[in-house]
Design a protein around this motif. Structure first.
Motif: not given
Length: 395
Positions: A88-102
């Protein structure tokens, strides 16, 4: 007797008494457990199902990124139930993209496979992987968090509160609750254990750009017997959920709130040594070693034939148990029939100590037998009926 002689006698008497008490004092100190700097700890032998040590094991602490282990548990559970697929493929949201490291460096607007999310959770400990997993499974992180708390309740994690899929200062749990989660993962889904000990993963963040992500859990590099599971940190507090299998000695150890990574490692080491020192491994047989001889029926090859242990036979017991005190009990076929092939399992040897089952090991045929036909087969069928009746009566 002069005064000086009396004092010498008193001192010698005290030394004698102290030397006599020393073994008991040492034993008492050992039973109290190891000296740890972490605020909470828990040690359990999953092989023998014994609780070995606890320190503030039911006290709540902020667990930070250890929350991600519940996110992993839910993803694996849904994979095994067929609700999601690794393809399955999951779409990447801006919230996920902005997550801190790691992070595993997911890029907003693109799609990522569930397989890579699984690797991103277990290997890279990616905050972005946890958020994307939550949004894919439940539609939003808020809905997913509700499920996290429901799953925790169902597992018996009585003192756990999740607020994020990736961990925060608000996420609370205890050393014992985290052990329950780790044990559930190990018991229910052992086939996923390999992910927790994989040292690195590759991910194509965009076409032509590949990143190599290293496992965030240093315990797997430092301990050759490691089987996982997860390290965590936040607010200058360091945690670890460690599982090991050392020659059949299987432990899960949890430490919370060490002030430095090195103190966290030291505490886990002391916990495990404390566990190891209480057990021993007794070898009963090696793979291929003869167990007994079985009669042969309905075959062109006459018996008896040697039956052997399929694997090395080792059992874990408390220190001090003697090999002679173990009891063996066989269950299964007590004969071989034509058509059996070398390596076919015939039954198993159950190993007990004082009525408690310590383990079971299969026994196998050591040669192949061609099936006989005609009159000889009919005679053997009659003989086999009597053999089965005999086995039924004697067992």
């Amino acid at each position: 007797m002069n005064k000086k002689a009396r004092w010498v006698l008193v001192i010698l008497s005290l030394m004698l008494v102290f030397s006599m008490l020393l073994p008991y004092l040492a034993s008492a100190a050992e039973n109290e457990g190891p000296e740890l700097s972490s605020d909470a700890a828990y040690l359990y032998n999953t092989g023998t199902d014994e609780e070995l040590y606890g320190k503030n094991e039911d006290k709540q602490f902020s667990i930070h990124s250890l929350s991600m282990l519940m996110t992993t548990y839910i993803l694996i559970k849904d994979l095994e139930n067929g609700k999601v697929s690794v393809k399955d493929k999951a779409k990447i949201s801006e919230k996920a993209w902005r997550a801190p490291e790691p992070r595993m460096f997911l890029e907003v607007g693109r799609k990522v496979s569930v397989q890579k999310l699984l690797e991103g959770l277990t290997i890279a400990a990616g905050n972005d992987a946890a958020i994307t997993t939550a949004e894919y499974i439940s539609g939003s992180t808020d809905k997913f968090v509700k499920r996290m708390n429901k799953e925790a309740k169902d597992l018996g994690m009585k003192n756990t509160e999740f607020y994020t899929p990736n961990g925060s200062n608000d996420d609370l749990s205890t050393a014992k609750d985290l052990f329950i989660l780790a044990k559930a993962l190990s018991d229910k889904y052992p086939q996923y254990q390999k992910y927790f000990t994989t040292q690195k993963m590759k991910y194509d963040t965009r076409p032509g750009k590949t990143v190599i992500l290293r496992n965030q859990n240093n315990f797997i590099y430092d301990n050759p017997h490691s089987t996982g599971l997860k390290s965590g940190w936040g607010n200058h507090q360091y945690h670890l959920i460690a599982s090991v299998n050392k020659n059949g000695m299987k432990f899960i150890a949890v430490t919370l709130n060490a002030s430095t990574p090195s103190k966290r490692s030291t505490d886990i080491y002391r916990l495990l040594v404390y566990g190891y020192n209480q057990y021993q491994v007794i070898q009963l047989a090696r793979a291929g070693e003869k167990y007994t001889d079985f009669s042969v029926y309905k075959s062109t090859t006459p018996g008896p034939s040697t039956v052997a242990y399929k694997n090395d036979v080792n059992v874990v017991t408390r220190v001090g148990v003697l090999k002679e005190e173990l009891e063996l009990d066989y269950s299964g076929h007590s004969y071989i029939v034509g058509g059996t092939k070398a390596g076919d399992e015939l039954g198993k040897v159950n190993i007990y100590y004082k009525g408690k089952l310590l383990g079971e090991e299969p026994v196998v045929a050591t040669e192949s037998f061609e099936r006989v036909k005609g009159f000889s087969a009919a005679l053997d069928s009659i003989a086999l009926v009597f053999r089965q009746l005999f086995d039924l009566v004697t067992h």
